[in-house]
Write an enzyme that holds these catalytic residues in place. Structure first.
Site, PDB file in Angstrom:
ATOM      1  N   GLU A   1      24.604 -32.036  45.885  1.00  0.00           N
ATOM      2  CA  GLU A   1      25.097 -30.991  44.975  1.00  0.00           C
ATOM      3  C   GLU A   1      26.120 -30.097  45.675  1.00  0.00           C
ATOM      4  OE1 GLU A   1      24.898 -30.527  41.746  1.00  0.00           O
ATOM      5  OE2 GLU A   1      24.035 -32.507  41.910  1.00  0.00           O
TER       6      GLU A   1
ATOM      7  N   HIS B   1      33.268 -31.273  39.296  1.00  0.00           N
ATOM      8  CA  HIS B   1      31.986 -31.486  39.975  1.00  0.00           C
ATOM      9  C   HIS B   1      31.485 -32.920  39.757  1.00  0.00           C
ATOM     10  CE1 HIS B   1      27.887 -30.433  41.375  1.00  0.00           C
ATOM     11  NE2 HIS B   1      27.519 -31.303  40.447  1.00  0.00           N
ATOM     12  N   GLU B   2      31.500 -33.381  38.524  1.00  0.00           N
ATOM     13  CA  GLU B   2      30.964 -34.717  38.230  1.00  0.00           C
ATOM     14  C   GLU B   2      31.824 -35.816  38.844  1.00  0.00           C
ATOM     15  OE1 GLU B   2      28.020 -35.310  37.141  1.00  0.00           O
ATOM     16  OE2 GLU B   2      27.710 -33.169  36.928  1.00  0.00           O
TER      17      GLU B   2
ATOM     18  N   HIS C   1      31.075 -36.253  42.473  1.00  0.00           N
ATOM     19  CA  HIS C   1      29.909 -37.106  42.773  1.00  0.00           C
ATOM     20  C   HIS C   1      30.359 -38.568  42.905  1.00  0.00           C
ATOM     21  CE1 HIS C   1      26.375 -34.567  42.669  1.00  0.00           C
ATOM     22  NE2 HIS C   1      26.608 -34.110  41.454  1.00  0.00           N
TER      23      HIS C   1
END
Ligand code: ZN
Length: 266
Positions: A198, A136-137, A140
């Protein structure tokens, strides 16, 4: 021409000039600053954060973060190469560090600089959970959400005329916008990642973890544990920027088949 009209014209012009496309989702995004300008600033901030925080000395936990980080890095590289988008990784210098801190937090700055805080590890409950957060990070950063927010921030702060600020010396304002855009600042008030960012990082993260050999079905389970923390008395920083709720978990479940196709190919 009124102020508003000229502002609108300028914005439209910029959108035409400074646009990029997000991998996997294909969304068009504002990008008036180049990665070659942003990434060196990011590296400087990362060094600063490492210097002012206590790094973990727990060999097993450090090894886990580096192992998962490396696997996701390889997955991202393979994916982008296959899609002919390897230029997204230009100027990247990957790094994975574990900060000794109870905060439930993790982030990846532009250019692949990752930090996990030891406080998030109990929520991860092992390698699969770390892969959820890592995917997820990193997503980004691959989606350049920091650069997009910074581009928007620069427009709203009227910094266009002095874009060179970003390359010459880092004025306090530029630095603040950078930190806010990246969501790593604590002092100046956290800017929440938008629902759009997100959702995008969730979807991309699932694909990256699946290519890395992790079952993406770990993701909804992880976010469920996050939701339980959010209901507790103390809402940690990362939870406030990453609100976990039913809708998020439902959206992740919707994108599972896309990611599972990559996982099952292995
Ligand atoms: Zn996020």
């Amino acid at each position: 021409m009124t102020k508003l009209r000229s502002w609108l014209l300028l914005s439209v012009l910029l959108m035409l000039l400074g646009c990029a496309t997000v991998p996997i989702t294909g969304r068009s995004q504002l990008s008036i600053i180049k990665n070659s300008e942003l990434i060196p600033m990011s590296f400087q901030q990362y060094q600063e954060i490492l210097k002012t925080n206590e790094l973990s000395e727990n060999k097993n936990k450090i090894a886990l973060i580096k192992k998962v980080g490396f696997k996701i890095q390889k997955a991202v590289e393979a994916y982008l190469k296959k899609e002919g988008q390897s230029e997204v990784l230009d100027d990247f210098k990957w790094e994975f560090n574990l900060i000794e801190d109870k905060t439930v937090n993790a982030w990846c700055m532009p250019g692949g600089k990752v930090a996990f805080y030891s406080g998030i590890l109990p929520v991860c409950q092992g390698e699969q959970g770390v892969a959820v957060v890592m995917g997820h990070e990193i997503a980004h950063a691959i989606a350049n959400h920091g650069r997009e927010r910074m581009s928007q921030g620069m427009i709203t702060n009227g910094l266009l005329a002095s874009l060179s600020l970003a390359t010459q010396n880092q004025s306090a304002l530029t630095r603040d916008i950078l930190l806010q855009s990246l969501g790593v600042g604590t002092q100046m008030g956290i800017l929440k990642f938008s629902r759009k960012h997100e959702g995008e990082a969730d979807r991309m993260g699932l694909v990256f973890m699946a290519i890395a050999g992790y079952n993406p079905e770990a993701a909804p389970k992880f976010w469920k544990r996050m939701a339980e923390i959010s209901n507790g008395p103390e809402v940690p920083e990362w939870v406030s920027t990453h609100p976990s709720n039913e809708r998020r978990i439902e959206d992740i479940k919707k994108h599972l088949p896309e990611a599972l196709a990559y996982y099952e190919k292995k």
